[in-house]
Design a protein around this motif. Structure first.
Motif, PDB file in Angstrom:
ATOM      1  N   GLU A 276     -15.544 -20.863 -11.317  1.00  0.00           N
ATOM      2  CA  GLU A 276     -16.618 -20.579 -10.727  1.00  0.00           C
ATOM      3  C   GLU A 276     -16.210 -20.379  -9.386  1.00  0.00           C
ATOM      4  OE1 GLU A 276     -20.446 -23.342 -10.685  1.00  0.00           O
ATOM      5  OE2 GLU A 276     -20.244 -23.714 -12.806  1.00  0.00           O
ATOM      6  N   ARG A 277     -14.639 -21.094  -8.992  1.00  0.00           N
ATOM      7  CA  ARG A 277     -14.074 -21.333  -7.588  1.00  0.00           C
ATOM      8  C   ARG A 277     -13.844 -19.489  -7.715  1.00  0.00           C
ATOM      9  NH1 ARG A 277     -12.888 -25.940  -5.397  1.00  0.00           N
ATOM     10  NH2 ARG A 277     -12.619 -27.054  -7.662  1.00  0.00           N
ATOM     11  N   LYS A 278     -13.208 -18.989  -8.382  1.00  0.00           N
ATOM     12  CA  LYS A 278     -12.456 -18.239  -8.517  1.00  0.00           C
ATOM     13  C   LYS A 278     -12.814 -17.286  -8.307  1.00  0.00           C
ATOM     14  CE  LYS A 278     -10.257 -14.574 -11.540  1.00  0.00           C
ATOM     15  NZ  LYS A 278      -8.903 -14.275 -12.170  1.00  0.00           N
ATOM     16  N   ALA A 279     -15.087 -16.998  -9.261  1.00  0.00           N
ATOM     17  CA  ALA A 279     -15.730 -16.545  -8.835  1.00  0.00           C
ATOM     18  C   ALA A 279     -16.662 -15.946  -6.844  1.00  0.00           C
ATOM     19  CB  ALA A 279     -16.503 -16.269  -9.564  1.00  0.00           C
ATOM     20  N   VAL A 280     -16.095 -17.533  -6.201  1.00  0.00           N
ATOM     21  CA  VAL A 280     -16.436 -17.699  -5.041  1.00  0.00           C
ATOM     22  C   VAL A 280     -15.176 -16.884  -4.259  1.00  0.00           C
ATOM     23  CG1 VAL A 280     -17.237 -19.098  -3.770  1.00  0.00           C
ATOM     24  CG2 VAL A 280     -18.207 -19.694  -5.668  1.00  0.00           C
ATOM     25  N   GLU A 281     -13.933 -17.568  -4.394  1.00  0.00           N
ATOM     26  CA  GLU A 281     -13.602 -16.544  -3.799  1.00  0.00           C
ATOM     27  C   GLU A 281     -13.275 -14.895  -4.210  1.00  0.00           C
ATOM     28  OE1 GLU A 281      -9.657 -17.871  -5.243  1.00  0.00           O
ATOM     29  OE2 GLU A 281      -9.628 -20.378  -4.675  1.00  0.00           O
ATOM     30  N   ILE A 282     -13.666 -14.631  -5.588  1.00  0.00           N
ATOM     31  CA  ILE A 282     -13.787 -12.667  -5.498  1.00  0.00           C
ATOM     32  C   ILE A 282     -14.843 -12.268  -4.856  1.00  0.00           C
ATOM     33  CG2 ILE A 282     -14.272 -11.195  -7.069  1.00  0.00           C
ATOM     34  CD1 ILE A 282     -12.872 -12.802  -9.039  1.00  0.00           C
TER      35      ILE A 282
ATOM     36  N   ARG B   5     -18.407 -18.734  -0.179  1.00  0.00           N
ATOM     37  CA  ARG B   5     -18.115 -20.661  -0.113  1.00  0.00           C
ATOM     38  C   ARG B   5     -18.638 -21.127  -0.579  1.00  0.00           C
ATOM     39  NH1 ARG B   5     -17.739 -19.728   6.096  1.00  0.00           N
ATOM     40  NH2 ARG B   5     -15.741 -19.713   6.959  1.00  0.00           N
ATOM     41  N   ASP B   6     -17.868 -22.078  -1.285  1.00  0.00           N
ATOM     42  CA  ASP B   6     -18.592 -23.185  -2.336  1.00  0.00           C
ATOM     43  C   ASP B   6     -19.691 -23.714  -2.164  1.00  0.00           C
ATOM     44  OD1 ASP B   6     -17.363 -24.397  -0.956  1.00  0.00           O
ATOM     45  OD2 ASP B   6     -16.549 -25.569  -2.486  1.00  0.00           O
TER      46      ASP B   6
END
Length: 69
Positions: A8-14, A18-19
């Protein structure tokens, strides 16, 4: 701040989000990116197709996530 699983963190970065954003806020970013990257919106230019696929993957990860309500 909540801790997101790595996927999920990678998805948010792509999605350059912001989380702390809600799923609805991230969805707006997703839709704008798809519009900008889609070949049908760029005169058939497929040069950004790989980036588009990453954006779609990222949204799929967030869309099925239980962390985002």
């Amino acid at each position: 701040t909540r801790k997101l699983p790595p996927t999920e963190r990678k998805a948010v970065e792509i999605l350059e989000a912001r989380d702390t954003w809600t799923k609805a806020e991230i969805r707006k970013v997703y839709k704008a990116l798809v519009k900008d990257l889609h070949p049908d919106m760029n005169g058939g230019d497929r040069s950004q197709e790989e980036q588009l696929q990453e954006v779609v993957w990222a949204w799929d990860q967030i869309n099925v996530s239980r962390s985002f309500k």
